[in-house]
Design a protein around this motif. Structure first.
Motif, mmCIF file in Angstrom:
data_model
loop_
_atom_site.group_PDB
_atom_site.id
_atom_site.type_symbol
_atom_site.label_atom_id
_atom_site.label_comp_id
_atom_site.label_asym_id
_atom_site.label_seq_id
_atom_site.Cartn_x
_atom_site.Cartn_y
_atom_site.Cartn_z
ATOM 1 N N SER A 1 100.203 62.984 -42.705
ATOM 2 C CA SER A 1 100.032 61.740 -41.944
ATOM 3 C C SER A 1 99.086 61.930 -40.768
ATOM 4 O O SER A 1 98.215 61.092 -40.512
ATOM 5 C CB SER A 1 101.386 61.244 -41.424
ATOM 6 O OG SER A 1 102.238 60.917 -42.483
ATOM 7 N N SER A 2 99.255 63.029 -40.059
ATOM 8 C CA SER A 2 98.393 63.316 -38.923
ATOM 9 C C SER A 2 96.950 63.534 -39.374
ATOM 10 O O SER A 2 96.002 63.079 -38.716
ATOM 11 C CB SER A 2 98.906 64.555 -38.186
ATOM 12 O OG SER A 2 98.094 64.883 -37.103
ATOM 13 N N GLY A 3 96.792 64.212 -40.499
ATOM 14 C CA GLY A 3 95.446 64.426 -41.038
ATOM 15 C C GLY A 3 94.780 63.115 -41.431
ATOM 16 O O GLY A 3 93.586 62.910 -41.183
ATOM 17 N N LEU A 4 95.544 62.217 -42.048
ATOM 18 C CA LEU A 4 94.995 60.897 -42.395
ATOM 19 C C LEU A 4 94.567 60.135 -41.152
ATOM 20 O O LEU A 4 93.512 59.487 -41.131
ATOM 21 C CB LEU A 4 96.022 60.073 -43.182
ATOM 22 C CG LEU A 4 96.278 60.476 -44.625
ATOM 23 C CD1 LEU A 4 97.362 59.579 -45.232
ATOM 24 C CD2 LEU A 4 95.001 60.392 -45.450
ATOM 25 N N GLN A 5 95.391 60.214 -40.117
ATOM 26 C CA GLN A 5 95.057 59.525 -38.875
ATOM 27 C C GLN A 5 93.786 60.112 -38.255
ATOM 28 O O GLN A 5 92.923 59.377 -37.779
ATOM 29 C CB GLN A 5 96.215 59.621 -37.890
ATOM 30 C CG GLN A 5 95.993 58.819 -36.629
ATOM 31 C CD GLN A 5 97.183 58.874 -35.689
ATOM 32 O OE1 GLN A 5 98.000 59.792 -35.755
ATOM 33 N NE2 GLN A 5 97.291 57.896 -34.822
ATOM 34 N N ALA A 6 93.670 61.428 -38.269
ATOM 35 C CA ALA A 6 92.469 62.069 -37.730
ATOM 36 C C ALA A 6 91.230 61.675 -38.539
ATOM 37 O O ALA A 6 90.161 61.406 -37.963
ATOM 38 C CB ALA A 6 92.638 63.588 -37.722
ATOM 39 N N MET A 7 91.373 61.620 -39.856
ATOM 40 C CA MET A 7 90.246 61.209 -40.699
ATOM 41 C C MET A 7 89.846 59.763 -40.429
ATOM 42 O O MET A 7 88.655 59.437 -40.377
ATOM 43 C CB MET A 7 90.593 61.407 -42.180
ATOM 44 C CG MET A 7 90.797 62.848 -42.585
ATOM 45 S SD MET A 7 89.358 63.886 -42.278
ATOM 46 C CE MET A 7 88.255 63.277 -43.525
ATOM 47 N N ASP A 8 90.837 58.889 -40.245
ATOM 48 C CA ASP A 8 90.534 57.494 -39.911
ATOM 49 C C ASP A 8 89.827 57.395 -38.556
ATOM 50 O O ASP A 8 88.866 56.633 -38.403
ATOM 51 C CB ASP A 8 91.807 56.647 -39.886
ATOM 52 C CG ASP A 8 92.267 56.231 -41.271
ATOM 53 O OD1 ASP A 8 91.499 56.410 -42.240
ATOM 54 O OD2 ASP A 8 93.421 55.746 -41.384
ATOM 55 N N SER A 9 90.302 58.160 -37.582
ATOM 56 C CA SER A 9 89.670 58.144 -36.263
ATOM 57 C C SER A 9 88.226 58.626 -36.348
ATOM 58 O O SER A 9 87.341 58.084 -35.683
ATOM 59 C CB SER A 9 90.451 59.018 -35.282
ATOM 60 O OG SER A 9 91.706 58.449 -35.020
ATOM 61 N N LEU A 10 88.006 59.637 -37.176
ATOM 62 C CA LEU A 10 86.643 60.150 -37.371
ATOM 63 C C LEU A 10 85.781 59.112 -38.078
ATOM 64 O O LEU A 10 84.654 58.834 -37.655
ATOM 65 C CB LEU A 10 86.706 61.448 -38.181
ATOM 66 C CG LEU A 10 85.439 62.272 -38.282
ATOM 67 C CD1 LEU A 10 84.980 62.726 -36.908
ATOM 68 C CD2 LEU A 10 85.679 63.472 -39.174
ATOM 69 N N LYS A 11 86.325 58.499 -39.113
ATOM 70 C CA LYS A 11 85.601 57.507 -39.902
ATOM 71 C C LYS A 11 85.199 56.287 -39.060
ATOM 72 O O LYS A 11 84.080 55.780 -39.175
ATOM 73 C CB LYS A 11 86.473 57.072 -41.080
ATOM 74 C CG LYS A 11 85.863 56.021 -41.981
ATOM 75 C CD LYS A 11 86.841 55.676 -43.099
ATOM 76 C CE LYS A 11 86.335 54.539 -43.957
ATOM 77 N NZ LYS A 11 87.338 54.177 -44.986
ATOM 78 N N PHE A 12 86.125 55.820 -38.229
ATOM 79 C CA PHE A 12 85.869 54.615 -37.449
ATOM 80 C C PHE A 12 85.337 54.896 -36.046
ATOM 81 O O PHE A 12 85.105 53.967 -35.276
ATOM 82 C CB PHE A 12 87.143 53.762 -37.362
ATOM 83 C CG PHE A 12 87.589 53.237 -38.692
ATOM 84 C CD1 PHE A 12 86.826 52.305 -39.385
ATOM 85 C CD2 PHE A 12 88.762 53.691 -39.268
ATOM 86 C CE1 PHE A 12 87.231 51.828 -40.615
ATOM 87 C CE2 PHE A 12 89.178 53.221 -40.500
ATOM 88 C CZ PHE A 12 88.405 52.284 -41.180
ATOM 89 N N GLY A 13 85.174 56.160 -35.691
ATOM 90 C CA GLY A 13 84.636 56.515 -34.374
ATOM 91 C C GLY A 13 85.572 56.143 -33.235
ATOM 92 O O GLY A 13 85.094 55.785 -32.150
ATOM 93 N N SER A 14 86.868 56.251 -33.440
ATOM 94 C CA SER A 14 87.842 55.887 -32.405
ATOM 95 C C SER A 14 87.752 56.837 -31.217
ATOM 96 O O SER A 14 87.650 58.055 -31.386
ATOM 97 C CB SER A 14 89.260 55.936 -32.969
ATOM 98 O OG SER A 14 89.397 55.052 -34.041
ATOM 99 N N VAL A 15 87.776 56.256 -30.032
ATOM 100 C CA VAL A 15 87.726 57.045 -28.799
ATOM 101 C C VAL A 15 88.843 56.583 -27.871
ATOM 102 O O VAL A 15 89.385 55.491 -28.019
ATOM 103 C CB VAL A 15 86.363 56.921 -28.074
ATOM 104 C CG1 VAL A 15 85.241 57.525 -28.909
ATOM 105 C CG2 VAL A 15 86.051 55.480 -27.712
ATOM 106 N N SER A 16 89.163 57.416 -26.878
ATOM 107 C CA SER A 16 90.195 57.065 -25.904
ATOM 108 C C SER A 16 89.679 55.981 -24.961
ATOM 109 O O SER A 16 88.482 55.713 -24.885
ATOM 110 C CB SER A 16 90.614 58.312 -25.119
ATOM 111 O OG SER A 16 89.517 58.783 -24.354
#
Length: 183
Positions: A116-131
């Motif tokens: 689950s954490s890996g999927l979330q990290a991949m989504d953040s990378l894919k969508f360019g999510s930042v703090s």
């Protein structure tokens, strides 16, 4: 294989320690910056405004990394809280197989958390999510570190399960035995 796993767990602990040290350095620098500002005001000079932007976020992300990177090493060191009331009162064979079942269940949960954490990290990378802080930090970085720590923890749990199933003594039991002998 044993040596490689132990080195991997030790590396996780060292990275966790370095991460905690980074938090301490950042907080120290922030304190020194505030003291410099106050000292400047005392001598009626304009304060230089030495601050670390997004310190709270950096600290939170570093702390999260430290906790997750240290999970496997602390398990092997016998530093996790364990309730041994049932295991102590079972025959050795039953206690060992209960340990196998518990380690397998924990490994399954850790595996799911890793996935689950890996999927979330991949989504953040894919969508360019930042703090949201002053300094935008790509969320894939702390999420990736968290995923790595969870994966290492999952490996440690599987290692424990296999060691118990083979009749060996896992790291946390060996550490507890050493502690009891020293007391």
């Amino acid at each position: 294989m044993r040596r490689m796993l132990d080195r991997l767990y030790d590396a996780g602990l060292w990275l966790a320690a370095v991460t905690f040290a980074l938090i301490a350095v950042l907080v120290l620098l922030q304190i020194l910056g505030r003291l410099t500002d106050r000292a400047a005001r005392l001598v009626e000079l304009p304060p230089p405004g030495l601050t670390i932007p997004s310190l709270a976020e950096f600290g939170a992300f570093l702390f999260t990394g430290a906790v997750f990177l240290g999970l496997a090493g602390t398990l092997q060191a016998g530093s996790h809280v364990r309730v041994k009331l049932l295991i102590q009162n079972l025959p050795a064979t039953a206690a060992r197989w209960l340990g196998v079942v518990v380690a397998a269940a924990a490994a399954a949960l850790a595996g799911f958390a890793t996935w689950s954490s890996g999927l979330q990290a991949m989504d953040s990378l894919k969508f360019g999510s930042v703090s949201y802080g002053v300094i935008p930090i790509p969320l894939a970085i702390p999420q990736g570190v968290m995923t790595a720590g969870l994966a290492l923890f999952c490996i440690a749990l599987i290692d424990t399960m296999v060691t118990l199933a083979r009749g060996g003594q896992p790291g946390h039991q060996a550490a507890e035995t050493r502690t009891e002998e020293q007391d």
